[in-house]
Write an enzyme that holds these catalytic residues in place. Structure first.
Site, short mmCIF file in Angstrom:
data_model
loop_
_atom_site.label_atom_id
_atom_site.label_comp_id
_atom_site.label_asym_id
_atom_site.label_seq_id
_atom_site.Cartn_x
_atom_site.Cartn_y
_atom_site.Cartn_z
CD GLU A 76 -3.14 -0.71 0.28
OE1 GLU A 76 -3.19 0.43 -0.21
OE2 GLU A 76 -3.96 -1.59 0.01
CD GLU A 91 4.77 -20.61 9.10
OE1 GLU A 91 4.93 -20.91 10.31
OE2 GLU A 91 3.69 -20.27 8.61
#
Length: 307
Positions: free
Chosen positions: A83, A114
């Site tokens: 954004e 992960e």
């Protein structure tokens, strides 16, 4: 009505399948957890604000921002990073996203990735020297191997590391320059950190980047004065911002935006003070891009004052 439903969930009524039998009770639990999530961000506002000031200084000096995470925490980090160019007009070439499992399929979570600490180190190593840069690492547990290893490698390479996690004293927090602990509590849906933890992460990341934007002078009166107007919605928003701050008609605001090549800050000065594009740019440069400071001479002139 119960509002505290962390460890007390053992006392929930159970159906034969072991699931909560009361949908309303579960709804209350979720809402209570979301409230705790926002409260945890409020409690960390000082740490978030201090980190934002450092981020702004790093950006102003030409540094890069690297967002880092795995699983749902990584997606929250990536969403905030994505954004920044549109909201604050930041150069997207100086913003990077590192996700466990890569970014080719960002909405597919590779759980096994992960655990790969070496992969985290390698991903950071690709950036070379990070002495002028910042890394924002997010992990609910604060112990995700990929994220912890990547953050540690970034710090070894000179980066200023901001860590967001939900367990005090976790490796990610203790190994960072700016730890942000979010005490969001246990999840109403146990183990699903996309809920309360995810809410807290999104709010903390949004506050962090928005305060950075504010410090850079890209927020004025709650408006995005450095937005990148690259679609119809944002062009309309830019028009409204220029008209509102400059106190002019939309027609005059539109003319100023055209003269400014769509850039909101110089368009405000052009519309408000009758200056040229080059004068507007010079005034913004002199005020470090802060539109409130840059507006003062034009307001004084328009009101018949002298500087």
């Amino acid at each position: 009505m119960r509002t505290q439903l962390n460890s007390e969930t053992e006392n929930w009524p159970k159906a034969d399948g072991g699931l909560p039998s009361d949908e309303a009770l579960f709804t209350d639990a979720l809402l209570a957890s979301y409230r705790r999530a926002i409260e945890s961000v409020a409690a960390a506002r000082g740490d978030i604000g201090a980190a934002a000031l450092r981020l702004a200084a790093i950006w102003r000096a030409g540094g890069r921002l690297v967002y880092l995470g795995a699983g749902s925490s990584g997606l929250a980090a990536a969403a905030d990073a994505a954004e920044l160019p549109g909201t604050f007009g930041l150069d997207e070439s100086r913003i990077a996203i590192i996700l466990a499992g890569g970014t080719a399929e960002p909405f597919r979570i590779y759980a096994a990735a992960e655990d790969r600490a070496a992969a985290g180190e390698q991903a950071i190593a690709a950036f070379g020297d990070l002495a002028n840069d910042a890394v924002i690492a997010v992990s609910a547990s604060g112990s995700t191997p990929f994220t912890v290893a990547a953050a540690a490698e970034a710090r070894r390479r000179g980066a200023f590391v901001i860590a967001i996690a939900h367990r005090p004293g976790s490796p990610l927090l203790s190994g960072s320059d700016a730890p942000i602990f979010l005490d969001s509590g246990e999840e109403a849906l146990r183990g699903s950190t996309r809920l309360a933890a995810g809410t807290a992460q999104k709010a903390a990341l949004g506050m962090l980047s928005s305060l950075m934007g504010f410090e850079l002078g890209h927020v004025h009166q709650g408006l995005m004065v450095n937005l990148k107007a690259d679609n119809m919605k944002l062009r309309d928003r830019a028009l409204g911002i220029v008209a509102m701050i400059a106190g002019v008609s939309e027609a005059k605001a539109n003319a100023a935006l055209r003269e400014a090549g769509g850039e909101v800050k110089p368009a405000i000065l052009i519309a408000r003070g009758g200056v040229s594009m080059s004068e507007a740019v010079a005034r913004l440069t002199a005020t470090d891009g802060r539109i409130d400071d840059a507006l003062r001479p034009s307001r004084a002139a328009s009101d018949g004052w002298t500087d």
